[in-house]
Design a protein around this motif. Structure first.
Motif, PDB file in Angstrom:
ATOM      1  N   ASN A  89       0.888  -1.022  -0.023  1.00  0.00           N
ATOM      2  CA  ASN A  89      -0.013  -0.090  -0.014  1.00  0.00           C
ATOM      3  C   ASN A  89       0.706   1.377   0.098  1.00  0.00           C
ATOM      4  OD1 ASN A  89      -2.409  -1.288  -0.100  1.00  0.00           O
ATOM      5  ND2 ASN A  89      -2.428  -1.840   2.375  1.00  0.00           N
ATOM      6  N   ASN A  90       0.522   2.427  -0.535  1.00  0.00           N
ATOM      7  CA  ASN A  90       1.142   3.458  -0.797  1.00  0.00           C
ATOM      8  C   ASN A  90       2.619   3.515  -1.096  1.00  0.00           C
ATOM      9  OD1 ASN A  90      -1.295   4.834   0.003  1.00  0.00           O
ATOM     10  ND2 ASN A  90      -0.925   4.432   2.148  1.00  0.00           N
ATOM     11  N   PRO A  91       2.790   2.802  -2.445  1.00  0.00           N
ATOM     12  CA  PRO A  91       4.358   2.241  -2.726  1.00  0.00           C
ATOM     13  C   PRO A  91       5.099   3.622  -2.554  1.00  0.00           C
ATOM     14  CG  PRO A  91       2.903   1.946  -4.611  1.00  0.00           C
ATOM     15  CD  PRO A  91       1.890   2.399  -3.191  1.00  0.00           C
ATOM     16  N   GLU A  92       6.236   3.476  -2.333  1.00  0.00           N
ATOM     17  CA  GLU A  92       7.387   4.609  -2.509  1.00  0.00           C
ATOM     18  C   GLU A  92       8.025   4.163  -3.713  1.00  0.00           C
ATOM     19  OE1 GLU A  92       9.780   5.811   1.087  1.00  0.00           O
ATOM     20  OE2 GLU A  92       8.346   4.471   2.132  1.00  0.00           O
ATOM     21  N   LEU A  93       8.379   5.043  -4.555  1.00  0.00           N
ATOM     22  CA  LEU A  93       9.008   4.559  -5.753  1.00  0.00           C
ATOM     23  C   LEU A  93      10.487   4.852  -5.803  1.00  0.00           C
ATOM     24  CD1 LEU A  93       6.310   6.090  -8.570  1.00  0.00           C
ATOM     25  CD2 LEU A  93       6.495   3.919  -7.080  1.00  0.00           C
ATOM     26  N   TRP A  94      10.979   4.114  -6.763  1.00  0.00           N
ATOM     27  CA  TRP A  94      12.383   4.277  -7.149  1.00  0.00           C
ATOM     28  C   TRP A  94      12.638   5.349  -8.146  1.00  0.00           C
ATOM     29  CZ3 TRP A  94      16.036   3.938 -11.095  1.00  0.00           C
ATOM     30  CH2 TRP A  94      17.264   3.796 -10.877  1.00  0.00           C
ATOM     31  N   TYR A  95      13.609   6.179  -8.047  1.00  0.00           N
ATOM     32  CA  TYR A  95      13.801   7.099  -8.943  1.00  0.00           C
ATOM     33  C   TYR A  95      15.472   7.205  -9.587  1.00  0.00           C
ATOM     34  CZ  TYR A  95       9.127   9.255  -8.472  1.00  0.00           C
ATOM     35  OH  TYR A  95       7.896   9.490  -8.499  1.00  0.00           O
ATOM     36  N   PRO A  96      15.496   7.619 -10.850  1.00  0.00           N
ATOM     37  CA  PRO A  96      16.978   7.975 -10.898  1.00  0.00           C
ATOM     38  C   PRO A  96      17.522   9.250 -10.291  1.00  0.00           C
ATOM     39  CG  PRO A  96      15.559   8.026 -13.257  1.00  0.00           C
ATOM     40  CD  PRO A  96      14.749   8.073 -11.880  1.00  0.00           C
ATOM     41  N   ASN A  97      18.633   9.345 -10.018  1.00  0.00           N
ATOM     42  CA  ASN A  97      19.586  10.382  -9.500  1.00  0.00           C
ATOM     43  C   ASN A  97      18.946  11.650  -9.998  1.00  0.00           C
ATOM     44  OD1 ASN A  97      21.380  11.921  -7.956  1.00  0.00           O
ATOM     45  ND2 ASN A  97      22.959  11.539  -9.472  1.00  0.00           N
ATOM     46  N   GLY A  98      18.489  12.656  -9.158  1.00  0.00           N
ATOM     47  CA  GLY A  98      18.058  13.876  -9.565  1.00  0.00           C
ATOM     48  C   GLY A  98      16.550  13.834  -9.870  1.00  0.00           C
ATOM     49  N   TYR A  99      16.009  12.685  -9.767  1.00  0.00           N
ATOM     50  CA  TYR A  99      14.403  12.886 -10.087  1.00  0.00           C
ATOM     51  C   TYR A  99      13.598  12.390  -8.923  1.00  0.00           C
ATOM     52  CZ  TYR A  99      15.530  13.757 -14.993  1.00  0.00           C
ATOM     53  OH  TYR A  99      15.988  14.246 -16.158  1.00  0.00           O
ATOM     54  N   GLY A 100      14.231  12.015  -7.850  1.00  0.00           N
ATOM     55  CA  GLY A 100      13.621  11.376  -6.728  1.00  0.00           C
ATOM     56  C   GLY A 100      14.343  10.489  -5.929  1.00  0.00           C
ATOM     57  N   ASP A 101      13.739   9.990  -4.869  1.00  0.00           N
ATOM     58  CA  ASP A 101      14.730   8.993  -4.066  1.00  0.00           C
ATOM     59  C   ASP A 101      14.691   7.703  -4.756  1.00  0.00           C
ATOM     60  OD1 ASP A 101      15.349  10.853  -2.170  1.00  0.00           O
ATOM     61  OD2 ASP A 101      13.295  10.412  -1.094  1.00  0.00           O
ATOM     62  N   GLN A 102      15.725   6.852  -4.017  1.00  0.00           N
ATOM     63  CA  GLN A 102      15.739   5.324  -4.471  1.00  0.00           C
ATOM     64  C   GLN A 102      15.108   4.426  -3.273  1.00  0.00           C
ATOM     65  OE1 GLN A 102      18.721   7.753  -4.744  1.00  0.00           O
ATOM     66  NE2 GLN A 102      17.709   8.306  -6.653  1.00  0.00           N
ATOM     67  N   LYS A 103      13.947   4.310  -3.549  1.00  0.00           N
ATOM     68  CA  LYS A 103      13.467   3.334  -2.142  1.00  0.00           C
ATOM     69  C   LYS A 103      13.825   1.902  -2.761  1.00  0.00           C
ATOM     70  CE  LYS A 103      10.756   1.446   1.085  1.00  0.00           C
ATOM     71  NZ  LYS A 103      11.302   1.204   2.387  1.00  0.00           N
ATOM     72  N   ILE A 104      14.418   1.132  -1.932  1.00  0.00           N
ATOM     73  CA  ILE A 104      14.584  -0.371  -2.098  1.00  0.00           C
ATOM     74  C   ILE A 104      13.625  -1.180  -1.132  1.00  0.00           C
ATOM     75  CG2 ILE A 104      16.326  -2.158  -2.327  1.00  0.00           C
ATOM     76  CD1 ILE A 104      17.019   0.101  -4.283  1.00  0.00           C
ATOM     77  N   TYR A 105      13.087  -2.068  -1.366  1.00  0.00           N
ATOM     78  CA  TYR A 105      12.362  -2.970  -0.600  1.00  0.00           C
ATOM     79  C   TYR A 105      12.727  -4.163  -0.432  1.00  0.00           C
ATOM     80  CZ  TYR A 105       8.020  -0.233  -1.106  1.00  0.00           C
ATOM     81  OH  TYR A 105       7.085   1.070  -0.963  1.00  0.00           O
ATOM     82  N   THR A 106      13.041  -4.466   0.972  1.00  0.00           N
ATOM     83  CA  THR A 106      13.760  -5.927   1.184  1.00  0.00           C
ATOM     84  C   THR A 106      12.781  -6.782   1.729  1.00  0.00           C
ATOM     85  OG1 THR A 106      15.623  -4.512   1.556  1.00  0.00           O
ATOM     86  CG2 THR A 106      15.669  -6.849   2.434  1.00  0.00           C
ATOM     87  N   LYS A 107      12.588  -7.983   1.257  1.00  0.00           N
ATOM     88  CA  LYS A 107      11.754  -8.968   1.844  1.00  0.00           C
ATOM     89  C   LYS A 107      12.423 -10.404   1.873  1.00  0.00           C
ATOM     90  CE  LYS A 107       7.770  -6.438   1.222  1.00  0.00           C
ATOM     91  NZ  LYS A 107       7.222  -6.043   2.149  1.00  0.00           N
ATOM     92  N   THR A 108      11.881 -11.114   3.007  1.00  0.00           N
ATOM     93  CA  THR A 108      12.450 -12.503   3.125  1.00  0.00           C
ATOM     94  C   THR A 108      11.492 -13.446   2.781  1.00  0.00           C
ATOM     95  OG1 THR A 108      13.994 -11.482   4.712  1.00  0.00           O
ATOM     96  CG2 THR A 108      13.806 -13.940   4.568  1.00  0.00           C
ATOM     97  N   ILE A 109      11.879 -14.389   1.986  1.00  0.00           N
ATOM     98  CA  ILE A 109      10.922 -15.501   1.564  1.00  0.00           C
ATOM     99  C   ILE A 109      11.118 -16.845   2.334  1.00  0.00           C
ATOM    100  CG2 ILE A 109       9.875 -16.978  -0.271  1.00  0.00           C
ATOM    101  CD1 ILE A 109      10.888 -14.466  -1.937  1.00  0.00           C
ATOM    102  N   SER A 110      10.436 -17.353   3.055  1.00  0.00           N
ATOM    103  CA  SER A 110      10.758 -18.678   3.796  1.00  0.00           C
ATOM    104  C   SER A 110       9.988 -19.842   3.174  1.00  0.00           C
ATOM    105  CB  SER A 110      10.281 -18.388   5.362  1.00  0.00           C
ATOM    106  OG  SER A 110      10.990 -17.110   5.766  1.00  0.00           O
ATOM    107  N   ARG A 125      15.664  -7.939  -3.136  1.00  0.00           N
ATOM    108  CA  ARG A 125      15.505  -6.562  -2.845  1.00  0.00           C
ATOM    109  C   ARG A 125      14.868  -6.253  -4.194  1.00  0.00           C
ATOM    110  NH1 ARG A 125      20.380  -4.016  -3.111  1.00  0.00           N
ATOM    111  NH2 ARG A 125      20.057  -2.483  -1.327  1.00  0.00           N
ATOM    112  N   PHE A 126      13.991  -5.154  -4.112  1.00  0.00           N
ATOM    113  CA  PHE A 126      13.714  -4.629  -5.549  1.00  0.00           C
ATOM    114  C   PHE A 126      12.942  -3.223  -5.412  1.00  0.00           C
ATOM    115  CE2 PHE A 126      10.271  -6.710  -3.181  1.00  0.00           C
ATOM    116  CZ  PHE A 126       9.204  -5.849  -3.338  1.00  0.00           C
TER     117      PHE A 126
END
Ligand code: BMA
Length: 765
Positions: free
Chosen positions: A271-292, A306-307
């Motif tokens: 929900n309400n995802p934070e996006l990944w942007y190129p340098n100068g265009y916004g932040d670089q949010k990286i999501y980390t999830k663990t799959i078991s 990581r994505f």
């Protein structure tokens, strides 16, 4: 004693992670030349050249004259060996593999004197089942590397014609036949050192039941309020069928794995995802999830993914000017500012993680947002792409094909298929990966460089080679991308348009080499702007100090050791000509290098200003080249030691988010301002005309700025006849700066000179 310790450690590891074991095999290696007696200590990962050097069997390959002297190494075969302990517990595990992340290149792998597997592609990981070959206790591992030249020379000869390889100066061009980094056979920025070795990590992987072999992060939906991400999971094991439980965050899903080609799917909603942007265009949010992964109640494997969430589109289509070529990220047009990246050393395992970090941070600090991994090098290691993810550097990823056409055989295409599939799967989860590109310059070369004549191809040869080309780059690779990474853009080759004609500058991607290869003046960058400039560049020597470390002090430009560094067929003529033009005659080599670096900086300034001034029409400027693979002379803006050349700071300045470009026409001086900022930019441009001798300001000008992203505007025009009387091009210069409206912070400042440095009473460099 050593072995006892090793088995104890092994046992400890086994106790702590009952399911999956990974044991690095980087210890106690020895090597020797096949046919000789004595074994020497070896470093793994490593290369034969660096092992020979560490044992003082050769001199430093980068020293004067060594390239020629050490040529014998490429014709020899080399063997490496180590031994390792296997505990009874390990030996009993259901699956045991030897994993070689990279063997360079033709290798036979023996475990306890039995052949376990082969390698014939440096770019491909080997996963070799070895359970049947192992025993409890001490095991021997031996890897024998065959000379790539000896291995492929006959095939090359039998084909009846040469395949192109611009920088190979041999009687037979072997490099097109070998899936090994092309630049190592010599390139116009690199020496020839055709080595071998275990160039990437090597380890044992053992597990019971199944392991998570791969997770493909598939972005299914992305809106402001939510993202839907599917995790497609592949399992690996001798008998993977069965029912499992997958967990990720608070999601749990029972899954049935029916066959080895099956994929398990787990769908996440963010929900309400934070996006990944190129340098100068916004932040670089990286999501980390663990799959078991559970079987019944038992946790059998875990994997972290990581994505980033973002949409990248390549817009390559007909438009009002010709054919566009630009990227849209998260719906916004991006002007790509960046550079071409080559491997950081001829001997790849020498490059430390901190060098990767330093170089990519330098790229970000130079206001870049895109790096092209050029096709004559290697698919980089994971760290490189992790850094690009976190720094906001989009990656233009060439497949490793450059400057030749390839053997039209089924066997070769098979190799390519394995390599391409493996590397797509390895890299596809990186948010920074913006585009796959089939190869470097093969199409422009085939159509414009006269290979058919030069290599005397018959009509039949030509048809066969070209059909093979099309099969690989227009059919096979795009099909793999469609299957394995369907959301990523693909372009079959770079450039799509050749720089020969004015019409070509209206279309798609472009490498402009009129300056340098075509002998054009540096100002020609302004008249040769394409839609997306993937390459352009001007050479400079590394600093005198760096060269002296390898070539000795007391260097002169015409010393053989210095001339040997120059690998471009153009030689030093373009450098010499431009030093003359801007600085006059310079005899002292130290000063000559400084002038050379200044000329390169000036060239980059012209090019970047020309491209950015045309933002909207032109949407990319990737200079050739970011870095170096040895201490020498090349188009790099950062030398092999990591030291920025003069051009680096110029590039940094001209890639600033907001800049002003000055054009001095016959009667007027024009100031064009432009911004890459997402919000409208408001500020002020202040210009002073300054007298060289007195340093007095002769006149001030200013104007307010209101700029929208990627919309260059002429913001000021000064009539030359309104300049103070007595002004001559040699008597004064312009100093100008941009400040923000809000805080009056100076965010850009530069100079404009009406005369070349040699005519200026004072020097600024
Ligand atoms: C570009 C690259 C390289 C080469 C460089 C300089 O086109 O693709 O092949 O090193 O030119 O000549």
């Amino acid at each position: 004693m050593k072995h006892l310790l090793f088995s104890l450690l092994l046992l400890l590891k086994l106790i702590s992670f009952a399911q999956l074991e990974q044991i690095n095999l980087h210890q106690n290696w020895e090597f020797r030349q096949v046919g000789t007696e004595k074994w020497y200590m070896a470093q793994v990962p490593g290369t034969v050249h660096t092992d020979l050097l560490a044992n003082t069997l050769i001199e430093d390959p980068f020293k004067a004259g060594q390239e020629e002297k050490l040529k014998w190494i490429e014709y020899e075969d080399w063997e490496y060996r180590t031994s390792f302990e296997v505990s009874p517990d390990l030996a009993q595990m259901e699956n045991i593999e030897l994993v070689c992340d990279g063997l360079d290149t033709y290798a036979t792998i023996y475990i306890n004197d039995q052949i376990a597997g082969y390698s014939s592609n440096m770019f491909l990981q080997q996963q070799i089942p070895i359970k049947a070959l192992l025993k409890s206790g001490k095991n021997d591992l031996q890897i024998v590397f065959q000379s790539p030249i000896n291995k492929k020379k006959d095939e090359a000869l039998k084909s009846g014609h040469q395949l192109p390889a611009g920088s190979e100066k041999e009687e037979v061009n072997v490099s097109p036949y070998v899936r090994k980094a092309a630049y190592q056979f010599g390139w116009d920025f690199a020496p020839r050192f055709v080595g071998c070795g275990i160039w990437r990590p090597i380890y044992i992987r053992a597990w019971n039941s199944v392991r998570i072999a791969d997770v493909h992060v598939q972005q299914k939906e992305l809106t402001k309020s939510r993202a839907i991400v599917n995790l497609a999971i592949e399992l690996d094991g001798t008998n993977p069928k069965g029912t499992y439980l997958l967990k990720c965050d608070d999601l749990e899903q029972k899954v049935n794995y029916k066959s080895t080609s099956d994929t398990l799917n787990l769908t996440l909603e963010i929900n309400n995802p934070e996006l990944w942007y190129p340098n100068g265009y916004g932040d670089q949010k990286i999501y980390t999830k663990t799959i078991s992964l559970y079987k019944g109640k038992k946790l059998i494997d875990q994997k972290e993914v990581r994505f980033g969430l973002r949409e990248i589109e390549l817009i390559n289509q007909k438009d009002e000017f010709g054919t566009s070529f630009y990227f849209k990220v998260n719906g916004e047009d991006v002007f790509c500012k960046g550079a071409n990246y080559i491997p950081q050393d001829v001997f790849l395992p020498c490059v430390k993680d901190k060098q990767y970090r330093k170089l990519l941070i330098q790229a970000k600090e130079a206001n870049m947002n895109m790096i092209r991994v050029w096709g004559g090098g290697v698919y980089e290691k994971d760290l490189f792409y992790d850094l690009c993810d976190s720094l906001g550097l989009m990656v233009w990823q060439d497949f490793m094909f450059a400057g030749t056409v390839y053997p039209p055989t089924y066997q070769f295409r098979n190799q390519v298929a394995d390599e391409v599939r493996y590397n797509i799967k390895r890299l596809r989860n990186h948010p920074s990966l913006a585009i796959w590109c089939g190869n470097n310059e093969i199409e422009v070369a085939w159509h414009n460089w006269g290979w058919q004549k030069q290599y005397n191809y018959s009509q039949k040869d030509s048809v066969e080679l070209w059909n093979n080309y099309k099969l690989i780059f227009h059919e096979m690779i795009p099909q793999f991308i469609q299957q394995l990474d369907s959301q990523r853009p693909y372009t079959p080759t770079s450039p799509l348009s050749n720089w020969g004609t004015a019409e070509n500058f209206k279309h798609s991607s472009m490498h402009y080499w009129g300056v340098w290869h075509g002998g054009d003046p540096l100002e020609a960058y302004h008249d040769n702007v394409g839609r997306f400039m993937v390459e352009y560049g001007f050479q400079s020597y590394a600093s005198y100090e760096l060269l002296a470390q390898y070539l000795g002090d007391d260097l002169t430009l015409n010393a053989k050791s210095v001339l040997d560094r120059q690998k471009s067929y153009v030689g030093n003529s373009m450098i010499e000509q431009n030093i003359q033009k801007y600085y006059g005659s310079i005899d002292n080599f130290k000063d000559w290098i400084i002038a050379n670096q200044n000329v390169q900086a000036y060239a980059m300034k012209q090019a970047i200003q020309a491209h950015r001034k045309s933002s909207g029409y032109c949407m990319g400027s990737l200079l050739w080249q970011l870095n170096d693979c040895w201490p020498g002379v090349s188009w790099s803006i950062i030398d092999h030691s990591g030291q920025p050349k003069k051009a680096y700071s110029e590039v940094q300045k001209q890639f600033s988010p907001v800049i002003v470009v000055v054009d001095s026409l016959d009667d007027e001086i024009h100031f064009t301002a432009l911004s890459d900022k997402s919000e409208a930019f408001k500020g002020e441009l202040k210009v002073s005309l300054v007298d060289f001798n007195s340093n007095e300001t002769l006149r001030d000008f200013k104007t307010s700025l209101s700029l929208d992203r990627h919309e260059p505007k002429m913001v000021l025009s000064i009539k030359k006849d309104k300049l103070p009387k007595g002004f001559t091009p040699n008597s004064a210069y312009l100093s100008y700066q941009i400040q923000t409206q809000k805080s009056e912070e100076v965010i850009f400042s530069d100079f404009f000179f009406f005369c070349p440095p040699k005519n200026r009473p004072i020097q600024f460099d």
